[in-house]
Motif scaffolding. Sequence first.
Motif, short mmCIF file in Angstrom:
data_model
loop_
_atom_site.label_atom_id
_atom_site.label_comp_id
_atom_site.label_asym_id
_atom_site.label_seq_id
_atom_site.Cartn_x
_atom_site.Cartn_y
_atom_site.Cartn_z
N GLY A 106 85.64 71.08 -32.24
CA GLY A 106 87.03 71.33 -31.91
C GLY A 106 87.97 71.27 -33.09
N VAL A 107 87.96 70.17 -33.85
CA VAL A 107 88.91 69.99 -34.95
C VAL A 107 88.19 69.38 -36.13
CG1 VAL A 107 89.65 67.72 -34.08
CG2 VAL A 107 91.16 69.03 -35.61
N LEU A 108 88.50 69.88 -37.33
CA LEU A 108 87.87 69.41 -38.55
C LEU A 108 88.75 68.34 -39.19
CD1 LEU A 108 85.42 69.93 -40.46
CD2 LEU A 108 86.93 71.49 -41.74
N VAL A 109 88.20 67.14 -39.33
CA VAL A 109 88.92 66.02 -39.93
C VAL A 109 88.07 65.46 -41.07
CG1 VAL A 109 90.00 63.77 -39.54
CG2 VAL A 109 89.97 65.47 -37.70
N SER A 110 88.58 65.57 -42.29
CA SER A 110 87.88 65.04 -43.48
C SER A 110 86.44 65.54 -43.56
CB SER A 110 87.92 63.51 -43.47
OG SER A 110 89.25 63.04 -43.49
N GLY A 111 86.26 66.83 -43.28
CA GLY A 111 84.95 67.43 -43.42
C GLY A 111 84.01 67.24 -42.24
N VAL A 112 84.46 66.60 -41.18
CA VAL A 112 83.62 66.34 -40.02
C VAL A 112 84.26 66.99 -38.78
CG1 VAL A 112 82.60 64.57 -38.53
CG2 VAL A 112 82.80 64.18 -40.99
N TRP A 113 83.43 67.66 -37.98
CA TRP A 113 83.92 68.28 -36.75
C TRP A 113 83.91 67.27 -35.61
CZ3 TRP A 113 86.43 72.66 -36.49
CH2 TRP A 113 86.24 73.62 -37.50
N TRP A 114 85.02 67.26 -34.87
CA TRP A 114 85.15 66.39 -33.71
C TRP A 114 85.52 67.21 -32.49
CZ3 TRP A 114 83.78 61.39 -34.28
CH2 TRP A 114 83.72 60.90 -35.59
N PRO A 115 85.09 66.79 -31.31
CA PRO A 115 85.44 67.56 -30.10
C PRO A 115 86.91 67.39 -29.72
CG PRO A 115 84.28 65.55 -29.51
CD PRO A 115 84.24 65.63 -31.00
N VAL A 116 87.43 68.38 -29.03
CA VAL A 116 88.76 68.30 -28.46
C VAL A 116 88.68 68.79 -27.02
CG1 VAL A 116 89.92 68.66 -30.67
CG2 VAL A 116 89.48 70.62 -29.16
#
Length: 305
Positions: A106-116
Amino acid sequence: MSDSAGRSARLPSKTEYAEAVQDLRTAFTDPSLADGVLDLDRRGMPRTSSGRNAVVFRLLGSRGPCAVRCMTRAPADGARRYGALSRYLETHSCPALTPATWVERGVLVSGVWWPVVLMPWVPGDTLDIAVSRRIGDPRALRHLAANWRVAIRQLRRSHIGHGDLQHGNVLVDGDLRLQLVDLDGVWVPGPHEWPRADAGHPDYQHPGQGPELRGVALDSFPASVIFVSILAVAADPALWDLHTQENLVFRAADFARPGRTDIWRRLKKSPDPRVASMARSLAADCSRAAEMASGPEELVAQLSP
């Protein structure tokens, strides 16, 4: 949580999410989000709303205004839960429930993908704010309570359990129409069971509720807590002095001592005899099994003609 994030990784903070979405083209892969416009405040910072489990950003994209819900606390079986809900709503209507879609990358934060979780943007106030703005207007509050009954009937008819009914998860528009959001604890009928996301907000949940509670029974007691609270304040605005940012007028300690705390004594003397009667029924339900608790319809049916 995305496979790339790893199961034991710490979820990003609200600040880290806010920094990541400053550049939509790098934060999102979905074109409707990446090409959108982020809603900003006067300082140029992302405008957000947040709760116990997530921070929400408002984006204006090709699909219209949408809410991007970024988790600060991982829901149990989030992908499977939201997937089951989406499939269920394809064939079952529940107007009070805001549809939601789980996006794994879902969203890329500091090079890591996280779900949204993506949802249509729902305008309006949270329930507590809606009530506070109408203190001293009993007609409006009774109208709001009636609309709450309608929303709960829609859930029941659809055989859906929201799982965390509380003021922060109920949005009210200017016409007092209600929408339910934050579906991390949702339950829909199906061949597979999964654990509840959490036990729900303690100031709304039955004191004897256990992890075995399923289906529409998840919502009966908290729905009644909200129903009685709104009508109680309509009859006696002074009860709003019991309100905090965590509740309407009841607290978890009141459910643990039914009939013996200040709120119960004040409801017993309510100017509206219907409120006094429903409060007695609610207090009695605190000492019964959670699955036997009455919803708003049962409370009304128990009133003397």
